[in-house]
Design an enzyme around this catalytic site. Sequence first.
Site, PDB file in Angstrom:
ATOM      1  N   GLY A  61      -8.084  -6.089   4.703  1.00  0.00           N
ATOM      2  CA  GLY A  61      -8.901  -6.684   3.469  1.00  0.00           C
ATOM      3  C   GLY A  61     -10.398  -6.089   3.295  1.00  0.00           C
ATOM      4  O   GLY A  61     -10.322  -4.808   3.603  1.00  0.00           O
ATOM      5  N   ASP A  71       2.732 -10.461 -14.996  1.00  0.00           N
ATOM      6  CA  ASP A  71       1.995 -11.425 -13.947  1.00  0.00           C
ATOM      7  C   ASP A  71      -0.056 -11.221 -14.256  1.00  0.00           C
ATOM      8  O   ASP A  71      -1.085 -11.899 -13.871  1.00  0.00           O
ATOM      9  CB  ASP A  71       1.809 -10.800 -12.432  1.00  0.00           C
ATOM     10  CG  ASP A  71       1.539  -8.809 -12.365  1.00  0.00           C
ATOM     11  OD1 ASP A  71       0.838  -8.220 -12.657  1.00  0.00           O
ATOM     12  OD2 ASP A  71       2.350  -7.696 -12.759  1.00  0.00           O
ATOM     13  N   CYS A 112     -12.928  -8.655  -7.539  1.00  0.00           N
ATOM     14  CA  CYS A 112     -13.319  -9.311  -5.954  1.00  0.00           C
ATOM     15  C   CYS A 112     -13.320  -8.589  -5.627  1.00  0.00           C
ATOM     16  O   CYS A 112     -13.650  -7.654  -5.107  1.00  0.00           O
ATOM     17  CB  CYS A 112     -11.947  -9.594  -5.834  1.00  0.00           C
ATOM     18  SG  CYS A 112     -11.156  -9.869  -4.711  1.00  0.00           S
ATOM     19  N   GLY A 158       0.811  -1.161  -0.309  1.00  0.00           N
ATOM     20  CA  GLY A 158       0.075  -0.313   0.092  1.00  0.00           C
ATOM     21  C   GLY A 158       0.786   1.184  -0.440  1.00  0.00           C
ATOM     22  O   GLY A 158       1.785   1.489   1.086  1.00  0.00           O
ATOM     23  N   CYS A 176      -6.256 -15.835  -1.012  1.00  0.00           N
ATOM     24  CA  CYS A 176      -6.425 -14.925  -2.084  1.00  0.00           C
ATOM     25  C   CYS A 176      -5.010 -15.438  -3.128  1.00  0.00           C
ATOM     26  O   CYS A 176      -3.716 -15.519  -2.947  1.00  0.00           O
ATOM     27  CB  CYS A 176      -5.876 -13.532  -2.182  1.00  0.00           C
ATOM     28  SG  CYS A 176      -5.592 -13.005  -4.325  1.00  0.00           S
ATOM     29  N   TYR A 217       1.191 -11.877  -6.951  1.00  0.00           N
ATOM     30  CA  TYR A 217       2.169 -10.594  -7.154  1.00  0.00           C
ATOM     31  C   TYR A 217       2.017  -9.579  -5.854  1.00  0.00           C
ATOM     32  O   TYR A 217       3.156  -9.039  -5.945  1.00  0.00           O
ATOM     33  CB  TYR A 217       0.233  -9.685  -8.253  1.00  0.00           C
ATOM     34  CG  TYR A 217       1.106  -8.230  -8.325  1.00  0.00           C
ATOM     35  CD1 TYR A 217       1.441  -8.307  -9.835  1.00  0.00           C
ATOM     36  CD2 TYR A 217       0.869  -6.936  -7.442  1.00  0.00           C
ATOM     37  CE1 TYR A 217       1.858  -6.431  -9.748  1.00  0.00           C
ATOM     38  CE2 TYR A 217       1.042  -6.004  -7.412  1.00  0.00           C
ATOM     39  CZ  TYR A 217       1.687  -5.668  -8.411  1.00  0.00           C
ATOM     40  OH  TYR A 217       1.541  -4.290  -8.504  1.00  0.00           O
TER      41      TYR A 217
END
Length: 474
Positions: free
Chosen positions: A113, A358, A394, A37, A248, A254
């Site tokens: 999350g 990716d 997602c 992040g 995940c 990635y």
Amino acid sequence: MVTGIHEECGVFGIYTNKTSDVAAQTYVSLYALQHRGQESCGIVVNDDGVFSYHKDVGLVNQVFDKETLERLGKGNIAIGHVRYSTTGNCNASNAQPLVVRHIKGPMAIAHNGNLTNARELREQYENKGMIFHSTNDTEVISYAITEERLREPSIQAALEKAMYRIKGAYSLLVMSPTKLIAARDPDGFRPLCLGKIDDGYVVASETCAFDSIGAEYIRDLKPGEMIVIDKNGVNSITTHCGKKGTICVFEYVYFARPDSVIEGSSVHMARLRAGKYLWREHPVDADIVIGVPDSGLDAALGFSQESGIPYGIGFIKNRYIGRTFIQPSQTERTNSVKIKLNAISSTVKGKRVVMIDDSIVRGTTSGRIVKLLRDAGAKEVHVRISSPAFIAPCYFGTDIDSKENLIACKMTNEEICEYIGADSLGYLSVESVKKLAGNSKCDFCVGCFTEKYPIEVPKDMPKDKFESKISEKK
């Protein structure tokens, strides 16, 4: 508008048995988790029940300097967070950790999350008169905990009850005046691990954070597990355990750093396997294999090892710009692509090139990268993707785009190949991506590749809930 893919956040917590410079250790660990992040970050330090904190928009080294860390002071517990907004705007009010002043004492919380019932819970709490100061899921979780805390004898008991209410993906760190608590959702969508440091314990999204401060990796938290770290050591609460877990799979493809170990499996080795499987599924006559930095490099090496085609360094990456898809606006993302990569002509000129990346989301960035190789003199460019094609969004913390913007939902494989300017295109199969982690003890969420999710997703759940802003990745 929802237009692309994001990853969510990274969390770190430390509990020591004596007062020490936990702010500095958290700072270093957040540096190691910066890839998770790049929008905002924060640290909360607990010194004998007194919370000091600092958080803001920016990278770790932009938000914190020596003076800021000294002002946070010393303590024996701290939690930290690096964020990208899967829900909520990019502003300081959404930066984490969140600090709550409650009648039962202060609490700090950091979250990685996405909740699938956040909107429902938010409406319930607003109807009870609760006021929200941010637009992220973390504040919803804080109200779930504090509401239970009025009835329960301890913070861990309150969190244990709150976990019956919150649904979806969450790896949580909660700090009370005397405890550090970590919890993982019952399906284990996001990683969370426990480590040991000289005079205490640490918890983090990835083991690379432990390496940065000399901590020893102990184990991953089990799906549904909550651990309480206090003066008595580590206590495990397994009320919500029982499922095998579905992490995940894109953590291996990635998100995670290649030097991390997740669920007992090396991320680096997982990406090598991806490259090897790609060669078996999509062989091609070529002169050189190159990877798109950073997550394509290991897969390219695996492709080379399996095929016998020489591996080369095809791109130079500007290390002073972050991952393109974590830029908060389309304009910034487009500009960053132009300066992020440069092709090395001496590697690719006159050659048939296999380019490993990716993923492809919208295709525009992939097209620009292929053009870089063409302009550098590549004779042919064969694109191989170390994940399956995205065909569904997602809802568990990775903001993979709505179907209307996913290129694989609008074009055939041949049309995508033509659109990005490649000579051929091959994706890793769903069957192979499930095998990347090797000896992992859990199953994997591949909903974005199959539209089959491990848990129910509300049909009326908007992909852009709470003003989620999603910029294009590729």
